[in-house]
Write a protein that holds these residues in place. Sequence first.
Motif, short mmCIF file in Angstrom:
data_model
loop_
_atom_site.label_atom_id
_atom_site.label_comp_id
_atom_site.label_asym_id
_atom_site.label_seq_id
_atom_site.Cartn_x
_atom_site.Cartn_y
_atom_site.Cartn_z
N LEU A 146 -13.90 -61.87 19.22
CA LEU A 146 -13.06 -60.72 18.88
C LEU A 146 -11.58 -61.04 19.05
O LEU A 146 -11.15 -61.58 20.07
CB LEU A 146 -13.43 -59.52 19.76
CG LEU A 146 -12.85 -58.17 19.33
CD1 LEU A 146 -13.35 -57.78 17.96
CD2 LEU A 146 -13.22 -57.10 20.36
N THR A 147 -10.79 -60.71 18.02
CA THR A 147 -9.37 -61.05 18.00
C THR A 147 -8.49 -59.85 17.70
O THR A 147 -7.43 -59.67 18.29
CB THR A 147 -9.09 -62.14 16.94
OG1 THR A 147 -9.93 -63.26 17.20
CG2 THR A 147 -7.63 -62.58 16.98
N ILE A 148 -8.91 -59.02 16.73
CA ILE A 148 -8.05 -57.97 16.18
C ILE A 148 -8.73 -56.62 16.29
O ILE A 148 -9.95 -56.51 16.11
CB ILE A 148 -7.72 -58.27 14.71
CG1 ILE A 148 -6.87 -59.54 14.59
CG2 ILE A 148 -6.99 -57.10 14.05
CD1 ILE A 148 -6.65 -59.99 13.16
N VAL A 149 -7.93 -55.59 16.54
CA VAL A 149 -8.39 -54.20 16.48
C VAL A 149 -7.54 -53.47 15.44
O VAL A 149 -6.31 -53.44 15.55
CB VAL A 149 -8.29 -53.49 17.84
CG1 VAL A 149 -8.70 -52.02 17.71
CG2 VAL A 149 -9.14 -54.19 18.90
N ILE A 150 -8.20 -52.93 14.42
CA ILE A 150 -7.53 -52.14 13.37
C ILE A 150 -8.00 -50.70 13.52
O ILE A 150 -9.16 -50.46 13.85
CB ILE A 150 -7.87 -52.69 11.97
CG1 ILE A 150 -7.29 -54.09 11.80
CG2 ILE A 150 -7.35 -51.77 10.88
CD1 ILE A 150 -7.73 -54.79 10.52
N SER A 151 -7.12 -49.75 13.26
CA SER A 151 -7.53 -48.36 13.43
C SER A 151 -6.87 -47.45 12.42
O SER A 151 -5.77 -47.70 11.94
CB SER A 151 -7.19 -47.87 14.84
OG SER A 151 -5.78 -47.86 15.05
N ASN A 152 -7.59 -46.38 12.10
CA ASN A 152 -7.02 -45.25 11.37
C ASN A 152 -7.78 -44.01 11.83
O ASN A 152 -8.79 -43.62 11.24
CB ASN A 152 -7.13 -45.42 9.86
CG ASN A 152 -6.43 -44.29 9.11
OD1 ASN A 152 -5.58 -43.60 9.68
ND2 ASN A 152 -6.79 -44.09 7.87
N THR A 153 -7.31 -43.43 12.91
CA THR A 153 -8.00 -42.31 13.55
C THR A 153 -7.27 -40.99 13.28
O THR A 153 -7.42 -40.04 14.04
CB THR A 153 -8.10 -42.54 15.06
OG1 THR A 153 -6.79 -42.73 15.61
CG2 THR A 153 -8.93 -43.77 15.36
#
Length: 476
Positions: free
Chosen positions: A113-120
Amino acid sequence: MNPLNRNTAQTPAYPVKILQFGEGNFLRAFADWMIDMLNEKADYQSGVAVVQPIPQGMVAKLKEQDGLFHHLLRGLSDGQIVDESRLISCIQQLINPFDDPEQYFAQALNEDLTIVISNTTEAGIKFSEGDSPEPGKLAATFPGKLTQLLKARFDHFKGAPESGLIFIPCELIDRNGDKLKEAILNYTEIWNYPEAFVNWLDRYNYFGNTLVDRIVPGFPKDDIKEIQQNLGYEDNLVVSSEAFHLWVIEGPAEIEVAFPASKVGLNVKFVDDMEPYRTRKVRILNGAHTAMVPIGLLAGIETVKEAVEDEVIGQYIREILFEEIMPNINMPESELREFAENIIERFRNPFIRHELKSISLNSISKFKVRVLPSLLDYIKREQQLPKGLTIALASLIKLYLSADFDPSDDPKNLQFFEEVKSRSASNEGLINAILGNTAFWDMDLNTVTGLNKEVLSIFNALETESTKNLLAGQKL
């Protein structure tokens, strides 16, 4: 017709390197589309684990198709119609943390795991003092859940620098990365997490501030049967978007290393300061939308496409963009001109019916943020009023006072218009009261030299003259 899943469609498997909070149309047509392109063109080898951020979501539907769906690219590019499909295969895991918190917390142990992307949504990045960090139980807020995940990751990898993560939020709030980090740090404080964890969080986890831009109409329900026939699959999660895309990411160099999207021709810009890009988008794209709404609706036009293709109103839109808005933005003229031309092309997208009535929602606050700064900056620069933007302001007032228009706005704003209509004996009184309402504009616009007189003149003219005739008679 075959159902869509990994048995009927041969797709590659990738290690999960990206955790994605949000499974809606936008992230699937924006971030997942880009990740899929990187996997194909740059051997990115990155799979996505999608986390459903709220109890009611689409993870169950995505599971029915093993995370597969088609993306439709539909619009104009360099004057040519684009209508392309792409099978998106980067989603490898689907997690509903409300039903299976253990599967969610297992991602903390994922060494890939490297990246966390979000659209909350805009309300997703928030801090709540009442949130609970009980072991094995989910915090209520999105930043709370991330704090729990990060603490579990810190404990498992014993604070190793390489176990830190990169956060690229897409929520439509200013300085979204800074606000996300601030919320997480607030939780570390009220939950009394150790100083070593806070230091690891601050030193080895990177937060980008972002600006995203792509119109995503979503599921093409009107012609889905024909689309499915052409695809050869019964895909019930097709998502369509326009051709244009832009992702501006402000943050440390580590973000671009981990997400090298610009290397494969994607319109992703890694910058030291994203504010000029935000100003450009708000004033050119959003400003043009907001300015054209009252002009178009008063002229009996229903959609953005109709407005920009109308001989008179289309010329008006170009003139306010290139002569009254663009010169006030501190960016290279060539970049601004290219962006503005792209905007006009996007407005003409034959696949999107973008109704002016829907854009008119909360037009007063939108005008204050998107158009008024350009109007005031033009006055400072030119020492005179911008004719086109002044017409937009007068037309907005005319529209809100029109008996034929039912505005969607803050009830307090609508009440003010009703009261000012009932107590004003003349148009002059109306304009004085509306321009002087500091709750609307954060200032008394009657103090702007010449503005009251010009707005009143245009307002009066609109009572006897059509909008198009008025525009045709003005040389901007």
